[in-house]
Write a protein that holds these residues in place. Structure first.
Motif, PDB file in Angstrom:
ATOM      1  N   ASP A  50       0.608  -1.034   0.062  1.00 42.56           N
ATOM      2  CA  ASP A  50      -0.316   0.125   0.307  1.00 42.56           C
ATOM      3  C   ASP A  50       1.220   0.958  -0.023  1.00 42.56           C
ATOM      4  O   ASP A  50       0.690   2.623  -1.152  1.00 42.56           O
ATOM      5  CB  ASP A  50      -1.299  -0.106   1.334  1.00 42.56           C
ATOM      6  N   ALA A  51       1.928   1.330   1.007  1.00 40.93           N
ATOM      7  CA  ALA A  51       3.286   2.601   1.076  1.00 40.93           C
ATOM      8  C   ALA A  51       3.882   2.393  -0.385  1.00 40.93           C
ATOM      9  O   ALA A  51       3.228   3.839  -0.806  1.00 40.93           O
ATOM     10  CB  ALA A  51       4.162   2.338   2.103  1.00 40.93           C
ATOM     11  N   ILE A  52       3.715   1.584  -1.197  1.00 40.68           N
ATOM     12  CA  ILE A  52       4.420   1.940  -2.758  1.00 40.68           C
ATOM     13  C   ILE A  52       3.623   2.100  -3.345  1.00 40.68           C
ATOM     14  O   ILE A  52       3.644   3.229  -4.126  1.00 40.68           O
ATOM     15  CB  ILE A  52       4.878   0.014  -2.664  1.00 40.68           C
ATOM     16  N   ALA A  53       2.380   1.739  -3.646  1.00 39.15           N
ATOM     17  CA  ALA A  53       1.205   2.094  -4.454  1.00 39.15           C
ATOM     18  C   ALA A  53       0.850   3.246  -4.006  1.00 39.15           C
ATOM     19  O   ALA A  53       0.636   4.452  -4.866  1.00 39.15           O
ATOM     20  CB  ALA A  53      -0.220   2.011  -4.169  1.00 39.15           C
ATOM     21  N   ARG A  54       1.067   4.705  -3.247  1.00 46.49           N
ATOM     22  CA  ARG A  54       0.592   5.297  -2.668  1.00 46.49           C
ATOM     23  C   ARG A  54       2.124   6.059  -3.148  1.00 46.49           C
ATOM     24  O   ARG A  54       2.183   7.907  -3.609  1.00 46.49           O
ATOM     25  CB  ARG A  54       0.591   5.807  -1.185  1.00 46.49           C
ATOM     26  N   ALA A  55       3.258   6.205  -2.998  1.00 51.23           N
ATOM     27  CA  ALA A  55       4.429   6.296  -3.857  1.00 51.23           C
ATOM     28  C   ALA A  55       4.423   6.573  -5.002  1.00 51.23           C
ATOM     29  O   ALA A  55       5.241   7.333  -5.646  1.00 51.23           O
ATOM     30  CB  ALA A  55       5.378   5.742  -2.874  1.00 51.23           C
ATOM     31  N   PRO A  69      11.165  11.318   6.490  1.00 48.59           N
ATOM     32  CA  PRO A  69      10.379  10.317   7.540  1.00 48.59           C
ATOM     33  C   PRO A  69      11.028   9.093   8.205  1.00 48.59           C
ATOM     34  O   PRO A  69      10.735   8.771   8.836  1.00 48.59           O
ATOM     35  CB  PRO A  69       8.788  10.169   6.773  1.00 48.59           C
ATOM     36  N   LEU A  70      11.811   8.515   7.078  1.00 48.66           N
ATOM     37  CA  LEU A  70      12.270   7.215   6.975  1.00 48.66           C
ATOM     38  C   LEU A  70      13.441   7.593   7.962  1.00 48.66           C
ATOM     39  O   LEU A  70      13.301   6.605   9.190  1.00 48.66           O
ATOM     40  CB  LEU A  70      13.020   6.859   6.179  1.00 48.66           C
ATOM     41  N   THR A 259      12.195   2.898  -1.818  1.00 46.95           N
ATOM     42  CA  THR A 259      13.193   2.607  -1.202  1.00 46.95           C
ATOM     43  C   THR A 259      12.375   3.114   0.312  1.00 46.95           C
ATOM     44  O   THR A 259      12.166   2.627   1.220  1.00 46.95           O
ATOM     45  CB  THR A 259      13.997   2.551  -1.497  1.00 46.95           C
ATOM     46  N   GLN A 260      12.196   4.064  -0.023  1.00 51.11           N
ATOM     47  CA  GLN A 260      11.909   5.067   1.728  1.00 51.11           C
ATOM     48  C   GLN A 260      10.298   4.706   2.264  1.00 51.11           C
ATOM     49  O   GLN A 260      10.072   4.600   2.849  1.00 51.11           O
ATOM     50  CB  GLN A 260      11.573   6.743   1.227  1.00 51.11           C
ATOM     51  N   ALA A 261       9.459   4.121   1.070  1.00 50.93           N
ATOM     52  CA  ALA A 261       7.727   3.872   1.448  1.00 50.93           C
ATOM     53  C   ALA A 261       8.124   2.500   2.125  1.00 50.93           C
ATOM     54  O   ALA A 261       7.372   2.220   3.200  1.00 50.93           O
ATOM     55  CB  ALA A 261       7.184   4.415   0.378  1.00 50.93           C
ATOM     56  N   ALA A 262       8.911   1.820   1.362  1.00 51.88           N
ATOM     57  CA  ALA A 262       9.134   0.271   1.841  1.00 51.88           C
ATOM     58  C   ALA A 262       9.748   0.089   3.290  1.00 51.88           C
ATOM     59  O   ALA A 262       8.878  -0.799   4.104  1.00 51.88           O
ATOM     60  CB  ALA A 262       9.760  -0.132   1.055  1.00 51.88           C
ATOM     61  N   ALA A 263      10.795   0.888   3.248  1.00 52.25           N
ATOM     62  CA  ALA A 263      11.470   0.957   4.757  1.00 52.25           C
ATOM     63  C   ALA A 263      10.658   1.622   6.143  1.00 52.25           C
ATOM     64  O   ALA A 263      10.735   0.572   7.026  1.00 52.25           O
ATOM     65  CB  ALA A 263      12.736   1.364   4.438  1.00 52.25           C
ATOM     66  N   THR A 264      10.175   2.627   5.812  1.00 52.46           N
ATOM     67  CA  THR A 264       9.029   3.506   6.707  1.00 52.46           C
ATOM     68  C   THR A 264       7.875   2.113   7.154  1.00 52.46           C
ATOM     69  O   THR A 264       7.533   2.088   8.034  1.00 52.46           O
ATOM     70  CB  THR A 264       8.778   4.341   5.946  1.00 52.46           C
ATOM     71  N   ALA A 265       7.619   1.460   5.675  1.00 55.35           N
ATOM     72  CA  ALA A 265       5.948   1.263   6.318  1.00 55.35           C
ATOM     73  C   ALA A 265       6.487   0.078   7.200  1.00 55.35           C
ATOM     74  O   ALA A 265       5.981  -0.090   7.994  1.00 55.35           O
ATOM     75  CB  ALA A 265       5.495   0.527   4.883  1.00 55.35           C
TER      76      ALA A 265
END
Length: 361
Positions: A50-55, A69-70, A259-265
């Motif tokens: 979901d985070a990657i989809a938003r990114a 955020p990360l 990458t940022q979205a995936a790691a933060t999630a």
């Protein structure tokens, strides 16, 4: 005409070097590169997707260059009163280390580690134009404060690598060693805690030593305990001024938005992601006990792997295991092999295969 590498105008200091790489083979049981063989839990994977989809909606734009955020998520995860300004991240811990070497190493400077240790340290050092110096460990791969400090004072390196716990041996590194090395040098001291999550819970991290030590840096990775090897996310904690130095050498927008979205999630599910650590530690200790019962020497390990000695012919044992569908690692230490702790089934497959060989081949 076929062009060879030697025919190209390569830097002289890179000639003769070989690239890092572990054998890759499509075997049923791959326990050779210290991966976390447990998949990301389904509920966490759904949030990451979901985070990657938003990114992806804004992927036409450059990512947040400061990955704010990360960094906030890493500071929260690490604790120890760390602020986001003390955090840096890159594409795997190897790029984190490369940034440090680019900023504080380079031509005319030296970096030092204590062999045997992580094989990328000398590769990264030489690739950035610095000279590598190999210090020595005790016969059991331990490192004492007195010995380490004396070697550092003698060599006077600009950068010191301390792998805690050590790869490829699994050996613990006590805080007094780090303190002694820091006091023995005016250079940068890197404590590589890639496997810290597999150490005993009551043992302190080098993060506790950061206050008042602006030349100390603690490096971590999401590849191991977080089962995130394919995502390539490494990070460090240090003084804010040290982090500022790394901005001088990083490439623009070096961490992708995905990458940022995936790691933060993933960090938002730290408890779930780390729940498998106890199981991996149990398999590691099972390996240690069983290889010892089979007549080998299992070295103490605070990681997700076991280095075992007493192997009469490592190449033959490695091949015998390979032929039985099990891939482990010959790390070049005479009469030793290294195996990663996998799932219970993978561990059983390795131990059964090793026992079936019938002798310390």
């Amino acid at each position: 005409m076929t062009v060879r590498l030697d025919d190209l105008p390569l830097r002289d200091d890179l000639r003769g070097m070989t690239p890092y790489g572990a054998p890759q083979a499509a075997l049923p049981v791959a326990l050779n590169v210290n991966e976390n063989t447990h998949p990301v839990p389904a509920e966490v994977a759904d949030d990451i997707l979901d985070a990657i989809a938003r990114a992806l909606r804004d992927v036409n734009r450059y990512p947040d260059r400061e990955f704010t955020p990360l960094r906030e998520a890493f500071a929260t995860y690490l604790g120890h009163g760390l602020s986001p300004e003390q955090i840096w991240a890159a594409n795997g811990s190897n790029e984190v280390l490369q940034h440090i070497l680019q900023a504080f190493g380079g031509p005319g400077r030296t970096a030092m580690g204590f062999a045997p240790t992580y094989s990328m340290y000398p590769i990264l050092t030489r690739a950035t134009g610095a000279r590598w110096v190999a210090g020595e460990r005790e016969h059991d791969f331990t490192l004492s404060a007195g010995s380490a400090a004396a070697q550092v004072r003698e060599q006077r390196p600009d950068i010191v690598f301390l792998c805690a716990p050590n790869n490829p041996t699994g050996t613990p590194l006590r805080l007094d060693v780090i303190e002694a090395v820091y006091d023995a040098t005016d250079g940068v001291v890197i404590v590589d805690e890639a496997y810290e999550e597999f150490a005993p819970r009551d043992e302190p991290s080098a993060l506790s030593l950061l206050p008042g030590r602006p030349r100390l840096v603690v490096s971590r990775t999401m590849s191991k305990a977080f089962a995130f090897a394919g995502a390539r996310v490494g990070y460090l904690a240090a003084d804010p001024a040290f982090v500022d130095a790394l901005r001088l050498v990083r490439l623009p927008y070096h961490l992708s938005a995905l990458t940022q979205a995936a790691a933060t999630a993933a960090l938002g599910h730290a408890d779930t992601m780390l729940a498998m650590v106890d199981e991996i530690v149990a398999q590691r200790d099972r390996i240690s006990a069983t290889v010892a019962a089979l007549g080998y020497t299992a070295h103490e390990s605070w990681t997700n792997f076991v280095l075992f000695g007493g192997v009469d012919d490592p190449a033959a044992t490695w091949k015998a295991l390979y032929d039985r569908g099990v891939l482990i690692r010959d790390v070049g230490i005479p009469h030793h092999l290294r195996v990663s702790a996998g799932t219970a089934d993978e561990t059983t497959a390795f131990l059964d295969a090793l026992a079936s060989i019938g002798s310390r081949a």
